[in-house]
Design an enzyme around this catalytic site. Structure first.
Site: not given
Ligand code: TEU
Length: 577
Positions: A232, A282
């Site tokens: 993420d 690894e």
């Molecule tokens: O999303 C990261 C991210 O860039 C988000 O801002 C995404 O572009 C946005 O949700 C689009 O509307 C990740 C995960 O995929 C998201 O579900 C999480 O909410 C976020 O990180 C925070 O962990």
């Protein structure tokens, strides 16, 4: 090694592109052309009757995924969490939230998946943790200067009494990226950084304790047999060390903090991926099986993304430029060419994706208007005039492209976005922090329909169970897995046949792509030795690029013709130009 000299797609430039890499064992580098299915656990299948999907439900659904023909699953976060962002606010990285099951259930899922030949990827969230994580609780309790505070970005406020945030950064989910704490003595205290919500404090990766903790987390799950991780916010771990003001963060969409050059994509982040890649190697050295790291790398250009998939860093990074491309032939041609040029030069393969748990579903995105604009969203129950056909065509295009691909649950059912969920059921923090439905993600997260004519459509164990955590519309009945599997003309059968051919035809998966001369609204290319893919972005039929019946088509495709909003594959013995 993949080398690519992608032409600009014009007929004047028939240069070969993207050539096949070196031979490798199937256990190693399996990921280079794998198709992985994203399971949003909360909405996949509920085995306990509480209206929320769980790991036991995923286990039950594995044979369905095996039959579809994917190579593995990516499980969205199921760790202990207060669920402010549906698990992307992790309170314990090495356990299972009771609402989803327990570690024994998880271990059983891994055994079942491997028995079916399916890989298992977990979703790891290293950029931030939950405000309920013990580290953050300790940081609050210790007060300013405590050692735990250095695990996060705590800073004194600006202004005469520190009443102003340390800088002007904006959170991705609305509001400032800083919140002020009350110190243990009850006085207004320092501020802490959270690029998403206040319940998701950003971790300070400049403190080596953070990296050490995540190495332990990776080992914990790798030792339980997982085959890799979806990472993420993979571009976000390091911020500019001085946390300076962003260049006018609210000027317009382009400077929204998702591309704030001071809050993301800092050069130091690449050492983390080199360390994590070495850790995976690894484990590979022990048993010869590659572990996979796929990054959610949200950066502005394919060239910036390429830096993350160098041979000693991440194996894959989602190529979001295909996902965000509006329904336009030149946009598609450009992003595909850029991907094959910029990503392929790194030695990796492109990781194509059209849908995920954060984005409006393609059936709705591509509806009625060319760009799937505002008008489209109102057509969601059917995807408007063109939505389903375009979504099918885009899927067949994606499965024909060289590299790997990800399919989001429900995509194989042709599910439209549910755009009319009442405000009072919305759970997305974006809605609760901005008050706006713009960008709200509940609509692509509604629990899957499996069978029957009315909610819960087999999502939960029986009619007496709790209601699904998001309400399912009546028209979900048309899209249940039961109906899809029974209807040979369904999205499901299109995906299944495309996946089967990808696995059986040497021209697909990794390999070459050469653009072909084609009519104005038609994108056409040949893969390897004679597999032609063409997609008609227009609405009128055109002559097919290859005589004879297509091998596979996204819709009705009479011999010699390629209808509008349709993609098709042909095998040809001639050398098409
Ligand atoms: O999303 C990261 C991210 O860039 C988000 O801002 C995404 O572009 C946005 O949700 C689009 O509307 C990740 C995960 O995929 C998201 O579900 C999480 O909410 C976020 O990180 C925070 O962990």
């Amino acid at each position: 090694m993949l080398t690519a000299t992608v032409g600009n797609g014009s007929s004047a430039d028939p240069s070969p592109v993207a050539t096949t890499g070196v031979p490798h064992s199937t256990a190693q580098r399996w990921w280079r052309d794998a198709v992985i299915y994203q399971v949003y656990v909360r909405s996949f299948l509920d085995s306990t009757g509480d209206g929320i999907g769980d790991l036991a439900g995923v286990r039950t659904g594995l044979p369905y995924l095996k039959k579809l023909g994917v190579d593995g699953v990516w499980l969205s976060p199921f760790y202990p969490s207060p669920q402010h962002d549906h698990g992307y606010d992790v309170a314990d990285y090495c356990d299972v939230d009771p609402v989803y099951g327990d570690l024994a259930e998880f271990d059983g899922l891994v055994v079942d998946a491997h028995r079916l030949g399916l890989k298992v990827l977990l979703d790891i969230v290293p950029n931030h943790c939950s405000s309920e994580h013990p580290w953050f609780r300790a940081a609050l309790a210790e007060g300013s200067g405590g050692t735990s505070r250095s695990l996060f970005h705590f800073a004194d406020g600006r202004g005469t009494d520190g009443e102003l945030p340390p800088n002007n950064w904006r959170a991705m989910f609305g509001g400032p990226a800083w919140s002020r704490v009350t110190e243990p003595d009850g006085t207004p205290g320092q501020w802490y950084l959270h690029m998403f919500t206040p319940e998701q404090p950003d971790l300070n990766w400049r403190n080596p304790v953070v990296g050490d903790m995540f190495e332990k987390v990776l080992r914990f799950w790798l030792d339980r047999g997982v085959d890799g991780f979806r990472i993420d916010v993979a571009a976000g771990l390091y911020k500019h060390p001085e946390l300076p003001d962003s260049p006018d963060p609210e000027a317009d969409e382009r400077t929204r903090d998702s591309v704030n050059p001071l809050a993301w994509n800092q050069p130091e982040v690449h050492q983390v991926w080199r360390d994590w890649r070495a850790l995976c190697e690894e484990y590979t050295a022990r048993d010869g099986h590659d572990r996979l790291l796929v990054g959610e790398v949200s950066v502005r250009t394919p060239r910036e993304q390429a830096a993350y998939v160098r041979p000693d860093e991440l194996h894959q990074a989602f190529f979001f430029h295909l996902l965000t491309a509006r329904w336009d032939i030149e946009v598609f041609r450009t992003v595909i060419s850029e991907a094959l040029t910029d990503i392929a030069e790194t030695g990796s393969t492109v990781t194509w994706v059209l849908n995920n748990h954060d984005q409006v579903r393609t059936v709705t995105r591509y509806a009625t208007e060319p760009g799937g604009g505002p008008g489209a969203v109102s057509e969601a129950t059917s995807g408007g005039e063109h939505g389903p056909a375009r979504a099918r065509a885009a899927a067949l295009l994606m499965l024909a492209l060289p590299g790997a691909a990800y399919v989001y649950q429900g995509e194989e059912l042709g599910l439209p976005e549910v755009v009319d969920l009442p405000d009072d059921v919305l759970t997305d923090p974006i809605f609760h922090r901005t008050g706006s439905r713009r960008g709200v993600r509940d609509g692509c997260r509604v629990p899957l329909p499996w069978s029957g004519h009315a909610s819960p459509f087999g999502f939960t164990k029986d009619a007496e169970a709790a209601r699904p955590w998001l309400p399912q519309p009546e028209w979900f009945a048309e899209h249940s897995t039961e109906r899809a599997v029974a209807d040979t003309r369904s999205f499901w059968h299109l995906y299944r046949e495309g996946l089967h051919l990808r696995r059986s035809l040497p021209q697909l998966g990794e390999g070459t792509l050469r653009w072909l001369d084609s009519p104005p609204q038609v994108l056409a290319f040949v893969r390897g030795d004679g597999l032609v893919c063409a997609i008609n972005f227009g609405t009128d039929p055109v002559p097919a690029p290859v005589p004879g019946a297509p091998l596979l088509a996204s819709g009705d495709c009479p011999e010699g013709t390629l209808p509008g909003s349709t993609a098709a594959w042909w095998i040809t013995a001639s050398d098409p130009r």
